[in-house]
Design an enzyme around this catalytic site. Structure first.
Site, PDB file in Angstrom:
ATOM      1  N   HIS A  93       0.829  -1.220   0.000  1.00 49.24           N
ATOM      2  CA  HIS A  93       0.000   0.000   0.000  1.00 49.24           C
ATOM      3  C   HIS A  93       0.860   1.265   0.000  1.00 49.24           C
ATOM      4  O   HIS A  93       0.419   2.310   0.484  1.00 49.24           O
ATOM      5  CB  HIS A  93      -0.947   0.041   1.212  1.00 49.24           C
ATOM      6  CG  HIS A  93      -1.731  -1.209   1.411  1.00 49.24           C
ATOM      7  ND1 HIS A  93      -2.998  -1.393   0.912  1.00 49.24           N
ATOM      8  CD2 HIS A  93      -1.408  -2.385   2.033  1.00 49.24           C
ATOM      9  CE1 HIS A  93      -3.440  -2.595   1.222  1.00 49.24           C
ATOM     10  NE2 HIS A  93      -2.482  -3.232   1.894  1.00 49.24           N
ATOM     11  N   GLU A 115      10.225   8.671 -16.448  1.00 49.51           N
ATOM     12  CA  GLU A 115       8.858   9.172 -16.706  1.00 49.51           C
ATOM     13  C   GLU A 115       8.413   8.833 -18.124  1.00 49.51           C
ATOM     14  O   GLU A 115       7.275   8.420 -18.353  1.00 49.51           O
ATOM     15  CB  GLU A 115       8.809  10.690 -16.522  1.00 49.51           C
ATOM     16  CG  GLU A 115       8.947  11.136 -15.085  1.00 49.51           C
ATOM     17  CD  GLU A 115       9.123  12.653 -15.004  1.00 49.51           C
ATOM     18  OE1 GLU A 115       8.109  13.339 -14.849  1.00 49.51           O
ATOM     19  OE2 GLU A 115      10.262  13.129 -15.114  1.00 49.51           O
ATOM     20  N   SER A 160      15.494  21.695 -15.548  1.00 46.98           N
ATOM     21  CA  SER A 160      14.304  22.483 -15.826  1.00 46.98           C
ATOM     22  C   SER A 160      14.736  23.764 -16.524  1.00 46.98           C
ATOM     23  O   SER A 160      15.786  24.333 -16.206  1.00 46.98           O
ATOM     24  CB  SER A 160      13.593  22.818 -14.509  1.00 46.98           C
ATOM     25  OG  SER A 160      12.805  23.978 -14.652  1.00 46.98           O
ATOM     26  N   LYS A 181      16.498  22.008 -10.368  1.00 43.32           N
ATOM     27  CA  LYS A 181      15.840  20.750 -10.696  1.00 43.32           C
ATOM     28  C   LYS A 181      16.724  19.735 -11.390  1.00 43.32           C
ATOM     29  O   LYS A 181      17.570  20.071 -12.198  1.00 43.32           O
ATOM     30  CB  LYS A 181      14.614  21.001 -11.608  1.00 43.32           C
ATOM     31  CG  LYS A 181      13.453  21.688 -10.950  1.00 43.32           C
ATOM     32  CD  LYS A 181      12.826  20.910  -9.796  1.00 43.32           C
ATOM     33  CE  LYS A 181      12.076  19.690 -10.277  1.00 43.32           C
ATOM     34  NZ  LYS A 181      10.824  20.049 -10.942  1.00 43.32           N
TER      35      LYS A 181
END
Ligand code: ARG
Length: 499
Positions: free
Chosen positions: A174, A308, A295, A301
Site C-alpha cells: 500500500h 517518466e 528544468s 531541478k
C-alpha cells in the site's frame, strides 16, 4: 542503428511518372491522386524490404524447382532481386508511392530490370500471403531482438542485486512501510517479471514461426507448389494449415502486442519506483547526471525524465494493442485492406519497446543507491512489528492474539513517541509475560531480514538462491532458430528502415 544514415537518403517518390500499375488491366482510367495517397503503405512498409526479397527468392527457387517456371527464369529473378537488395542497401532505390506497397515496388523494379521473366515471380502468390509472410519473418527477428534486450536488462538487475546483496531497505505494501527486505530481493522481483516476459515472447514466437506463403489470395492454387520446401528455405517450423486463415488472421501480431504491453507494464512499475525513489521525500537513489534532465526555469531541478517517459510510453504500447484488436474485431474472412493498418501499430510498438529497454539497461547500472538512507528507512516505522508477533507465536501464543498484543504495543510506543528499541523490557512485558530480553535481538532490519528463511523470502541465502536461479536461466540461450538465409540479404534483425 547500422544503415540508418543510408535510410535517410532513401527517397519515396510522389512525382508523377508513367508507372504502370501491376493490377491495371481491368481499369479504364487512372487512380485518383487522393486515392493513391490514401491507400499507399510504402511510406511505412518499406522497412519490410529485406523480408519481402528473402521471401521472393525462396518463392522463385521453389517455382523453378517445381518446373512451374523455367529454372533459367528463376535464376534471373533471383539475381535481379539481389541487385534490388543491393540498391536499397546503398540508398539508391526510389520507392514510389503510386506503386502502393513494398511488394509492388520490388516486383515492378524487377520487371524493369530483367524484363518479362520478372513477371513470372508472382505466379502462385498473392500480396495477401506475401504480406503475411513478410510480417512473420520480420516479427521473428524482432521478437528475438526484443528478448535479447530484455536479457540485457535482466543481466543488469542481477549484477546490481549481486553488488547490493547486504543492503536492507523498507519493503512496502500500500506504499506504506511494511517489513524490512533486502534491496537485492526487491530488484530480483523485477528479474522474475522480466523472465516471464521472455518466456511469453518465446512462446508466441512458436506460433509466429509458421509459413503462410502458398495460401495465395485465399484459396490456394491449382499450380503444383511445394510449401514444405519454401518453409525449409525460410527456416519456418511449420506450414500453415488453412489458406483462408493464413491470409486473414493477425493474431500473431496481437500476441506480440499483448506481450509487449505486459512487458511495458512491468517496466512502468520499475520506472515509477525510480521516479519515487529519486524524490527528496524518499531520497533512496541519486540519478546519474547523464540520465536526468534539468528544468528550463528552476535551476535546482534534476528530473527523472527517462523513467517518466518509459512510464508514459507504456500508454502508447497499450494503445497500439487496443488499436490492433479493434481493427480485427468482426472483420469478415479473409483478407481485407483494413489489415494494412496493422503495420504502423506493430512498428511503433517494436521501436518503442526496444528504445525503452535500451535506455533503462544503460541507466540502471549508473544509479547510485543511498544505502545508509535505505537502512535508516528500514529501521523506522515499526517495520519489525511482524517479527515481534512471530516471536510470540514461537513462544506458543496464537498468531491472532500476538497480532493484537503487538498492535497495542505499537499504539503505546507511537503514543509515547518511542521506537521499539527505545522501549524497556518491563514495557514489553506489560503487554505479555512471554517477552524476555531476547526480543531486543529482533529489532534491527538486518536481523529481521535474516529471519525470512522461507522459500523465496528475503533472507540472504534465499535471495542468493533466487539470484543463482535467474542467472542460470539467463545463461540458457534462447532456442536457436537459425533461419536459412536463402536470399543472402539478411544482415540480422534491424533493417535499415527503422523509421
Ligand atoms: N499493403 C497491403 C497490406 O499491408 C498488402 C496486401 C494488399 N493486398 C491487396 N489485395 N490489396 O496489407
Amino acid at each position: 542503428m547500422p544503415g540508418e544514415s543510408r535510410a535517410k537518403k532513401t527517397k519515396t517518390s510522389k512525382a508523377k511518372t508513367k508507372t504502370v500499375k501491376l493490377w491495371g488491366g481491368r481499369f479504364a482510367s487512372k487512380t485518383a491522386r487522393t486515392v493513391e495517397a490514401f491507400t499507399e503503405s510504402i511510406s511505412f512498409d518499406k522497412r519490410l524490404w529485406r523480408y519481402d526479397i528473402e521471401g521472393s527468392i525462396a518463392h522463385a527457387k521453389m517455382l523453378g524447382r517445381q518446373g512451374i517456371i523455367p529454372e533459367k527464369d528463376a535464376r534471373s529473378i533471383i539475381r535481379g532481386l539481389k541487385r534490388i537488395a543491393e540498391k536499397i542497401t546503398v540508398g539508391r532505390f526510389v520507392f514510389r508511392e503510386e506503386l502502393e506497397d513494398i511488394h509492388m515496388n520490388i516486383e515492378s523494379a524487377l520487371i524493369e530490370d530483367i524484363g518479362p521473366a520478372g513477371g513470372k515471380l508472382h505466379t502462385a502468390r498473392s500480396r495477401n500471403d506475401q504480406i503475411a509472410l513478410d510480417l512473420r519473418l520480420y516479427l521473428r527477428d524482432e521478437t528475438e531482438e526484443v528478448t535479447g534486450l530484455i536479457r540485457g536488462l535482466v543481466a543488469g538487475l542481477l549484477d546490481l542485486a549481486e553488488k547490493r546483496m547486504g543492503d536492507a531497505m523498507p519493503g512496502y505494501t500500500h506504499l506504506q512501510r511494511a517489513q524490512p527486505v533486502l534491496l537485492s530481493h526487491h530488484l530480483l522481483a523485477y528479474a522474475e517479471m522480466l523472465g516471464r516476459d521472455i518466456e511469453r515472447f518465446s512462446e508466441a514466437l512458436k506460433r509466429t514461426n509458421t509459413l503462410p506463403l502458398g495460401s495465395c489470395a485465399l484459396a490456394g492454387t491449382s499450380l503444383p507448389i511445394d510449401r514444405d520446401y519454401v518453409a525449409r528455405l525460410l527456416g519456418f517450423e511449420s506450414v500453415s494449415k488453412n489458406s483462408m486463415d493464413s491470409v486473414s488472421d493477425r493474431d500473431f501480431i496481437i500476441e506480440f502486442l499483448c506481450d509487449a504491453s505486459v512487458l511495458m507494464m512491468h517496466l512502468s512499475r520499475l520506472s515509477e519506483e525510480i521516479v519515487l525513489w529519486s524524490t527528496t521525500e524518499f531520497n533512496f537513489i541519486e540519478l546519474p547526471d547523464a540520465f536526468a534532465t534539468g528544468s528550463s526555469m528552476m535551476p535546482q531541478k534534476k528530473n527523472p525524465d527517462v523513467a517518466e517517459l518509459a512510464r508514459g510510453k507504456t500508454g502508447r504500447v497499450y494503445g497500439n494493442l487496443m488499436g490492433m484488436l479493434t481493427i480485427m474485431k468482426a472483420l469478415p474472412l479473409t483478407y481485407n485492406r483494413d489489415l494494412q493498418e496493422d503495420k504502423p501499430l506493430l512498428f511503433d510498438t517494436v521501436d518503442t519497446v526496444k528504445a525503452v529497454l535500451r535506455v533503462l539497461s544503460e541507466m540502471l547500472p549508473a544509479i547510485k543507491f543511498k544505502t545508509e538512507r535505505l537502512l535508516a528507512a528500514a529501521t523506522e516505522g515499526f517495520s519489525t512489528a511482524t517479527d515481534i508477533a512471530e516471536y510470540l507465536v514461537k513462544k506458543g501464543m496464537p498468531f491472532r492474539e500476538a497480532h493484537g498484543v503487538v498492535g497495542r504495543l505499537v499504539l503505546y510506543a507511537a503514543g509515547s513517541g518511542k521506537t521499539f528499541e527505545a522501549l524497556g523490557l518491563d514495557e514489553f512485558r506489560s503487554f505479555s509475560p512471554l517477552f524476555d530480553a531476547s526480543v531486543f535481538g529482533l529489532l534491527t532490519p538486518g536481523r529481521s531480514v535474516s529471519s525470512k528463511k522461507s522459500l523465496g523470502g528475503s533472507a540472504p541465502r534465499q535471495v542468493k538462491k533466487q539470484l543463482r536461479a535467474r542467472k542460470l536461466l539467463l545463461k540458457k540461450k534462447s532456442r536457436a532458430r537459425v533461419a536459412t538465409s536463402s536470399a543472402g540479404v539478411r544482415k540480422g534483425p534491424a533493417g535499415p528502415f527503422e523509421k
